[in-house]
Design a protein around this motif. Structure first.
Motif, PDB file in Angstrom:
ATOM      1  N   ARG A 123      -5.018  -0.937  -4.075  1.00 26.81           N
ATOM      2  CA  ARG A 123      -4.995  -1.644  -2.795  1.00 26.81           C
ATOM      3  C   ARG A 123      -5.459  -3.093  -2.954  1.00 26.81           C
ATOM      4  O   ARG A 123      -4.913  -4.005  -2.327  1.00 26.81           O
ATOM      5  CB  ARG A 123      -5.903  -0.935  -1.794  1.00 26.81           C
ATOM      6  CG  ARG A 123      -5.290   0.270  -1.125  1.00 26.81           C
ATOM      7  CD  ARG A 123      -6.298   0.915  -0.210  1.00 26.81           C
ATOM      8  NE  ARG A 123      -5.673   1.853   0.706  1.00 26.81           N
ATOM      9  CZ  ARG A 123      -6.353   2.593   1.584  1.00 26.81           C
ATOM     10  NH1 ARG A 123      -7.675   2.490   1.648  1.00 26.81           N
ATOM     11  NH2 ARG A 123      -5.727   3.422   2.391  1.00 26.81           N
ATOM     12  N   ARG A 149      -8.393  -1.026   5.264  1.00 24.39           N
ATOM     13  CA  ARG A 149      -8.918  -1.861   4.193  1.00 24.39           C
ATOM     14  C   ARG A 149     -10.009  -2.782   4.744  1.00 24.39           C
ATOM     15  O   ARG A 149      -9.871  -3.389   5.793  1.00 24.39           O
ATOM     16  CB  ARG A 149      -7.815  -2.687   3.568  1.00 24.39           C
ATOM     17  CG  ARG A 149      -6.863  -1.871   2.717  1.00 24.39           C
ATOM     18  CD  ARG A 149      -5.752  -2.719   2.133  1.00 24.39           C
ATOM     19  NE  ARG A 149      -6.275  -3.783   1.271  1.00 24.39           N
ATOM     20  CZ  ARG A 149      -5.518  -4.632   0.589  1.00 24.39           C
ATOM     21  NH1 ARG A 149      -4.200  -4.549   0.667  1.00 24.39           N
ATOM     22  NH2 ARG A 149      -6.057  -5.565  -0.150  1.00 24.39           N
ATOM     23  N   ASP A 180       0.836  -1.200   0.000  1.00 25.93           N
ATOM     24  CA  ASP A 180       0.000   0.000   0.000  1.00 25.93           C
ATOM     25  C   ASP A 180       0.872   1.252   0.000  1.00 25.93           C
ATOM     26  O   ASP A 180       1.705   1.445   0.894  1.00 25.93           O
ATOM     27  CB  ASP A 180      -0.902  -0.023   1.240  1.00 25.93           C
ATOM     28  CG  ASP A 180      -2.015   1.011   1.174  1.00 25.93           C
ATOM     29  OD1 ASP A 180      -1.810   2.079   0.577  1.00 25.93           O
ATOM     30  OD2 ASP A 180      -3.089   0.740   1.713  1.00 25.93           O
ATOM     31  N   THR A 205      -0.561   4.425  -0.313  1.00 25.35           N
ATOM     32  CA  THR A 205      -1.424   5.572  -0.051  1.00 25.35           C
ATOM     33  C   THR A 205      -0.700   6.593   0.824  1.00 25.35           C
ATOM     34  O   THR A 205      -0.114   6.236   1.848  1.00 25.35           O
ATOM     35  CB  THR A 205      -2.712   5.130   0.679  1.00 25.35           C
ATOM     36  OG1 THR A 205      -3.341   4.088  -0.055  1.00 25.35           O
ATOM     37  CG2 THR A 205      -3.672   6.297   0.822  1.00 25.35           C
ATOM     38  N   TRP A 210      -0.460   2.048  -8.787  1.00 22.98           N
ATOM     39  CA  TRP A 210       0.176   2.896  -7.775  1.00 22.98           C
ATOM     40  C   TRP A 210       0.972   4.018  -8.441  1.00 22.98           C
ATOM     41  O   TRP A 210       0.995   5.152  -7.950  1.00 22.98           O
ATOM     42  CB  TRP A 210       1.083   2.076  -6.872  1.00 22.98           C
ATOM     43  CG  TRP A 210       0.358   1.287  -5.831  1.00 22.98           C
ATOM     44  CD1 TRP A 210       0.385  -0.059  -5.638  1.00 22.98           C
ATOM     45  CD2 TRP A 210      -0.531   1.814  -4.822  1.00 22.98           C
ATOM     46  NE1 TRP A 210      -0.426  -0.403  -4.583  1.00 22.98           N
ATOM     47  CE2 TRP A 210      -0.984   0.729  -4.057  1.00 22.98           C
ATOM     48  CE3 TRP A 210      -0.970   3.112  -4.497  1.00 22.98           C
ATOM     49  CZ2 TRP A 210      -1.871   0.882  -2.989  1.00 22.98           C
ATOM     50  CZ3 TRP A 210      -1.839   3.265  -3.440  1.00 22.98           C
ATOM     51  CH2 TRP A 210      -2.284   2.167  -2.695  1.00 22.98           C
TER      52      TRP A 210
END
Length: 415
Positions: free
Chosen positions: A349, A413, A31, A33, A357
């Motif tokens: 994700r 998530r 991930d 983010t 990404w």
């Protein structure tokens, strides 16, 4: 040294980016983010709106210029009021800031006191600044956001009044807005007599969003059945598969005739809204808990959106493609970039795909550089970046799209 002309150089870069994207899906990443940025931007947005929007009666002032000076409003419209209730309720869910929940509750009280039609049910389209009914017809798009706001507020605040109001609204929507083909009329009179004419997928999309949220908040089986009804209508009736020569995937056109046939040409008013393809992608992914088919369709819709409207050179997505071909409108509007980021983070994700990404980070750079107005605590109301060329309006865009993005990015998530 060989010099490549600018147009050929741009085409070569696009080709290399495309080849890279083709090779990336097999590569998985953890991930990526940027949670710190999403949290900071959420705080900036909501603190700015909290400082300026709430009225003494609980409703919201919605129109401001970029300097947060009030722009007069002759009437208060259902959609905008509901979207700000949603934004504050969602903001509280993430931040646990009690001020946001209080503003959302007062906004919902105003909405339920002044917009609800006591005779026919549902919600009036507009009221006067004093709260008296003004435009008494009913709009499916506005009802979808009222339902979404009440669902989010019940999920956040657990007040049974908001659950009950949402379920009453859903009952009125079922009775008044559904047509005989599984879709929604765009507009009805006060007594829910439908206005005939062309149809748009937009209220269908947001009603699906609202029903997913209401089912998540309440577990109501009838709400789940409604979400399945709308989702199946979209994937089996509205979805248009695309040939491999055009990038493959599938899209959901914007406008239809009254039999839900897509308007066939640009001249006839037909187009594919690229921001809505990204939006459908993450909503269908969310809806995969209702039908696994929706997750598969989400992948196809995202594949189309990336092939048709993503800028692999500079990041971000365009506005429109057209069913009869022709040049894609690659103007980059503010809300389209929020929905592009939203879809990318959801699917990246879920899959770990490095190519997604990479696009998320590229588009995030674009948003930070050209859309975020940190000094004023907002985004710029761009129709077509860059703003320095006159592509942005002197107004504050409402925070619905951005808050929805940030909530997803900041939630664990599976939450």
């Amino acid at each position: 040294m060989l010099t490549i002309p600018p147009l050929r150089r741009r085409a070569a870069l696009a080709l290399l980016a495309g080849l890279s994207a083709c090779g990336d899906p097999a590569s998985r990443s953890p991930d990526r983010t940027d949670a710190a940025w999403h949290r900071a931007d959420l705080d900036r947005l909501l603190s700015s709106w909290l400082a300026h929007a709430p009225r003494l009666d609980g409703g919201f002032q919605l129109r401001f210029n970029r300097a947060w000076q009030v722009m007069p409003e002759a009437e208060l419209e259902l959609t905008g009021q509901a979207r700000l209730v949603f934004a504050f309720a969602a903001g509280h869910e993430i931040t646990q800031d009690a001020r946001y929940l209080a503003a959302a509750r007062r906004g919902a009280d105003f909405l339920l006191a002044h917009f609800v039609d006591p005779v026919h049910g549902g919600f009036f389209h507009t009221v006067t600044p004093e709260g008296r009914p003004r435009a008494t017809f009913k709009i499916a798009y506005g009802h979808a956001f009222a339902l979404l706001a009440l669902a989010q507020l019940y999920r956040t605040g657990k007040d049974a009044r908001h659950r009950d109001a949402a379920l009453r609204a859903w009952s009125a929507i079922q009775t008044g807005f559904f047509d005989g083909q599984g879709g929604l009329f765009n507009e009805c009179a006060a007594d829910f007599k439908p206005t005939r004419g062309v149809r748009t997928q937009n209220p269908v999309m947001h009603m699906f969003e609202a029903l997913l949220a209401l089912h998540q908040a309440t577990g109501d089986a009838g709400v789940q059945a409604g979400a399945r009804r709308l989702g199946d209508f979209v994937v089996y009736k509205l979805l248009q598969g695309q040939p491999e020569s055009a990038g493959g995937g599938a899209c959901i056109p914007e406008w239809f005739d009254d039999a839900w046939r897509p308007l066939p040409t640009r001249a006839a008013g037909g187009y594919i809204d690229l921001g809505h393809q990204f939006e459908w992608s993450h909503l269908l992914n969310t809806g995969a808990v209702i039908s696994p088919v929706y997750g598969q369709v989400a992948e196809r819709v995202l594949a189309y959106a990336l092939a048709a409207g993503y800028d692999d050179n500079d990041g971000g997505c365009g506005r429109r493609a057209f069913p009869d071909g022709g040049r894609v409108d690659m103007g980059k509007g503010w809300w389209q970039q929020a929905e592009c980021l939203h879809a990318l983070v959801v699917t990246a994700r879920a899959t770990g795909r490095n190519d997604l990404w990479r696009r998320y980070e590229q588009t995030l750079d674009l948003v930070r550089d050209q859309l975020v107005d940190a000094e004023r605590g907002s985004w710029q109301a761009a129709d077509a970046l860059p703003c320095k060329r006159g592509g942005c309006k002197d107004e504050q865009p409402d925070p619905y799209h951005m808050v929805s993005l940030h909530r997803t990015a900041l939630q664990p998530r599976g939450a």
